[in-house]
Scaffold this motif. Structure first.
Motif, mmCIF file in Angstrom:
data_model
loop_
_atom_site.group_PDB
_atom_site.id
_atom_site.type_symbol
_atom_site.label_atom_id
_atom_site.label_comp_id
_atom_site.label_asym_id
_atom_site.label_seq_id
_atom_site.Cartn_x
_atom_site.Cartn_y
_atom_site.Cartn_z
ATOM 1 N N GLN A 74 -12.387 -26.236 -0.958
ATOM 2 C CA GLN A 74 -11.636 -26.057 -2.210
ATOM 3 C C GLN A 74 -12.658 -26.063 -3.334
ATOM 4 O O GLN A 74 -13.343 -27.059 -3.530
ATOM 5 C CB GLN A 74 -10.670 -27.224 -2.408
ATOM 6 C CG GLN A 74 -9.569 -27.264 -1.391
ATOM 7 C CD GLN A 74 -8.207 -27.361 -2.050
ATOM 8 O OE1 GLN A 74 -8.107 -27.679 -3.216
ATOM 9 N NE2 GLN A 74 -7.161 -27.076 -1.297
ATOM 10 N N PRO A 75 -12.785 -24.979 -4.059
ATOM 11 C CA PRO A 75 -13.784 -24.947 -5.130
ATOM 12 C C PRO A 75 -13.508 -26.053 -6.149
ATOM 13 O O PRO A 75 -12.362 -26.249 -6.563
ATOM 14 C CB PRO A 75 -13.581 -23.566 -5.756
ATOM 15 C CG PRO A 75 -12.912 -22.761 -4.702
ATOM 16 C CD PRO A 75 -12.070 -23.716 -3.925
ATOM 17 N N PRO A 76 -14.566 -26.809 -6.552
ATOM 18 C CA PRO A 76 -14.402 -27.860 -7.552
ATOM 19 C C PRO A 76 -14.240 -27.249 -8.952
ATOM 20 O O PRO A 76 -14.190 -26.042 -9.092
ATOM 21 C CB PRO A 76 -15.691 -28.650 -7.432
ATOM 22 C CG PRO A 76 -16.688 -27.652 -6.950
ATOM 23 C CD PRO A 76 -15.941 -26.687 -6.089
ATOM 24 N N ALA A 100 -4.974 -11.771 -5.939
ATOM 25 C CA ALA A 100 -3.650 -11.824 -6.539
ATOM 26 C C ALA A 100 -2.651 -12.540 -5.630
ATOM 27 O O ALA A 100 -2.586 -12.266 -4.429
ATOM 28 C CB ALA A 100 -3.161 -10.416 -6.820
ATOM 29 N N GLY A 101 -1.927 -13.470 -6.207
ATOM 30 C CA GLY A 101 -0.839 -14.118 -5.479
ATOM 31 C C GLY A 101 -1.272 -15.196 -4.507
ATOM 32 O O GLY A 101 -0.436 -15.767 -3.823
ATOM 33 N N SER A 102 -2.588 -15.480 -4.399
ATOM 34 C CA SER A 102 -2.989 -16.494 -3.420
ATOM 35 C C SER A 102 -3.029 -17.865 -4.078
ATOM 36 O O SER A 102 -3.265 -18.000 -5.274
ATOM 37 C CB SER A 102 -4.352 -16.154 -2.822
ATOM 38 O OG SER A 102 -5.359 -16.461 -3.746
ATOM 39 N N SER A 103 -2.796 -18.885 -3.288
ATOM 40 C CA SER A 103 -2.779 -20.241 -3.813
ATOM 41 C C SER A 103 -4.082 -20.924 -3.448
ATOM 42 O O SER A 103 -4.828 -20.452 -2.596
ATOM 43 C CB SER A 103 -1.605 -20.996 -3.203
ATOM 44 O OG SER A 103 -1.780 -21.052 -1.806
ATOM 45 N N GLY A 132 -6.883 -20.660 0.232
ATOM 46 C CA GLY A 132 -8.256 -20.201 0.022
ATOM 47 C C GLY A 132 -9.128 -20.400 1.245
ATOM 48 O O GLY A 132 -9.834 -19.483 1.685
ATOM 49 N N GLY A 133 -9.093 -21.607 1.835
ATOM 50 C CA GLY A 133 -9.889 -21.904 3.020
ATOM 51 C C GLY A 133 -9.435 -21.094 4.212
ATOM 52 O O GLY A 133 -10.252 -20.597 4.996
#
Lengths: 327, 213
Positions: A174-176, A187-190, A194-195
């Protein structure tokens, strides 16, 4: 769909559909060729495609249910791969209990993955198991063949458990707030998916690279690249495979994952080159031991280790590449 | 009730352990007898041998499959005896027959008359792990009494590594199973034993197995 896949992004759904379409095309091409040249024996290829379906569907289901089942999938793959490795390499009878400890590393390593305990995940096998296994071995006291036994066991654990677990660890990235490179969310991703998108990217490209290397090598290329290790690998096959993989990475990376174009291309290059190296290192191991396949679990492919050989190199490399920029 | 327990034990414990934890690689499953009376002859390295062979027959034929096992070992205490006879379904065999008045093979003969499939380990003991010992000739007596019954040789490799004699902890290794062509009574003990042993050696040499030290 029954709660399955709901936590994943739209792009991941489309990627799975795309893979199914590709397999369908392969199946159709095989049937067409069968009609054209019926005398040609293609049972191995047909079996390989059928097994691909089984792999893709079982992965899609466990991946689609939840993050936990996806991690369990990786743990099962590690178990089968380590079992193949230990059944293949010569082990010492006295090391019975040591091998038992080595197997115990699998559930523990995936517990660290599941609980997102990065510090433990990253050192458990290279530090703690690295020290525990020879300690248990010297307690047994057999010195004859000690280095060979402890060396093969460490190599087996590193490739089949430690390396592969990096694939599952991608799910936790998860990017800090202030990463080295700002993620560009599709677009549209939560945040949550991501991972998962990174993991799909890694597996798709690694397996695509295997297939591309094979196809390019069959179609063109005469100069063998490492004839002593694998007589089927050619220079053109290798270059063609790496280029195809990089092109695919450039095409889907920015769309599927939060990586930008530059990072996607670099990741494609890493996966292309080191997927090839991972494949070869397992080939060298098999040649050294005088076996053709690592196992029989996947008809048409050989063993599980034959299928994930490239992933044992690409998973940790891709993980740390992403982790450096976005972790 | 006990039959149900036997089925549950095989379905939920034996089969998952044998098929997943161990993992089988079977050559020529079609050579396995489909119905009794029949005898499966195998090399013996581990307690797992019996369970692997029983797993090969599947759940449908479980009721007909019975391993022949040493009475002195498996009937040594009441709990073990109950478990061996009712859950595993062994046919006990006295290994020491000196001075016995009754027929030691009576149990085996009855089972074959009732069209059962028997599993026999002619080595008589698990012995050293992954070392095949000479077959005892008791099996020829059975063949002589039942000249029509097929004796199917099966060679198992790997189980002596997973759970050798004297070890309590199971360590997973894939198990290779080689099933040969069945042998019938030849009319003479020597030729029957010779044929059986030849078939077994051929199975053993099918895959190069490195010396396990």
């Amino acid at each position: 769909m029954f709660g399955l896949f709901d936590h994943l992004s739209h792009q991941i759904h489309l990627t799975f559909i795309g893979v199914a379409v590709l397999l369908g095309i392969a199946e159709a091409a095989l049937l067409a060729r069968r009609r054209r040249v019926p005398e040609r024996d293609d049972s191995e290829l047909a079996q390989r495609i059928r097994t691909w379906w089984v792999i893709v569907i079982s992965f899609a289901i466990l991946f689609g249910v939840s993050r936990t089942t996806a991690i369990v999938f990786f743990a099962l793959v590690s178990f089968l791969a380590l079992k193949e490795f230990l059944s293949m390499v010569p082990t010492r009878r006295v090391d019975h209990r040591v091998l038992f400890w080595a197997y115990l590393a699998i559930p523990l390593q995936y517990v660290w993955v599941g609980s997102e305990w990065y510090g433990m995940f990253i050192i458990f096998i290279p530090v703690y198991m690295f020290i525990l296994l020879p300690t248990r071995m010297v307690m047994i006291g057999e010195t004859s063949g000690f280095l060979r036994a402890v060396g093969s066991l460490q190599w087996g654990l590193m490739t089949t458990v430690y390396s592969l677990s990096h694939g599952a660890m991608l799910l936790s990235i998860q990017p800090p707030v202030n990463p080295r490179v700002a993620p560009i969310w599709p677009a549209g991703s939560s945040q949550e998916s991501g991972g998962a998108a990174l993991l799909v990217f890694l597996i798709l490209l690694t397996q695509f690279n295997d297939v591309a290397q094979y196809c390019w090598g069959r179609a063109l290329g005469e100069t063998k690249i490492v004839p002593k290790v694998s007589p089927n690998k050619t220079v053109v096959g290798m270059l063609g495979g790496v280029c195809s993989t990089t092109v695919l990475a450039a095409a889907i990376g920015p769309w599927l994952t939060f990586m930008d174009l530059l990072r996607s291309i670099t990741a494609g290059l890493i996966i292309g080159v080191f997927g090839f190296a991972g494949d070869l290192s397992v080939s060298a191991l098999k040649r050294d031991l005088g076996v053709k396949d690592c196992g029989y679990t996947l008809p048409g492919h050989g063993g599980v280790l034959d299928r994930v050989d490239s992933l044992t190199f690409t998973a940790p490399l891709f993980f740390h590449f992403v982790y450096y920029f976005y972790g | 009730m006990i039959t149900a327990l036997r089925y549950l034990f095989f379905l939920f414990i034996v089969r998952p352990v044998i098929l997943f934890v161990i993992g089988l690689n079977v050559r020529r499953i079609a050579n396995l007898p489909t119905e009794g009376p029949a005898v499966v002859v195998a090399n013996h390295n581990s307690h797992l041998d019996t369970f692997v062979l029983m797993t090969l027959f599947g759940m449908q034929r479980l009721k007909d499959v019975h391993p022949v096992a040493a009475a002195d070992h498996f009937l040594r205490n009441p709990v073990m005896a109950w478990f061996s006879q009712h859950i595993v379904g062994i046919i006990p065999l006295e290994r020491e027959v000196k001075g016995m008045r009754t027929d030691p093979l009576a149990g085996i003969c009855n089972a074959l008359r009732e069209n059962q499939i028997l599993i026999i380990f002619p080595e008589g003991t698990r012995g050293k792990p992954e070392v095949r010992e000479e077959f005892k000739t008791g099996i020829a007596h059975v063949a002589k009494r039942f000249p029509e019954v097929p004796f199917t040789p099966v060679f198992l490799h790997g189980l002596g590594k997973s759970l050798p004699k004297g070890e309590g902890i199971l360590v997973p290794f894939f198990c290779d199973v080689f099933i040969g062509r069945s042998v019938r009574w030849t009319g003479k003990r020597e030729t029957f034993m010779h044929e059986l042993c030849e078939e077994m050696s051929a199975l053993e040499n099918e895959k190069p197995i490195p010396n396990w030290t």
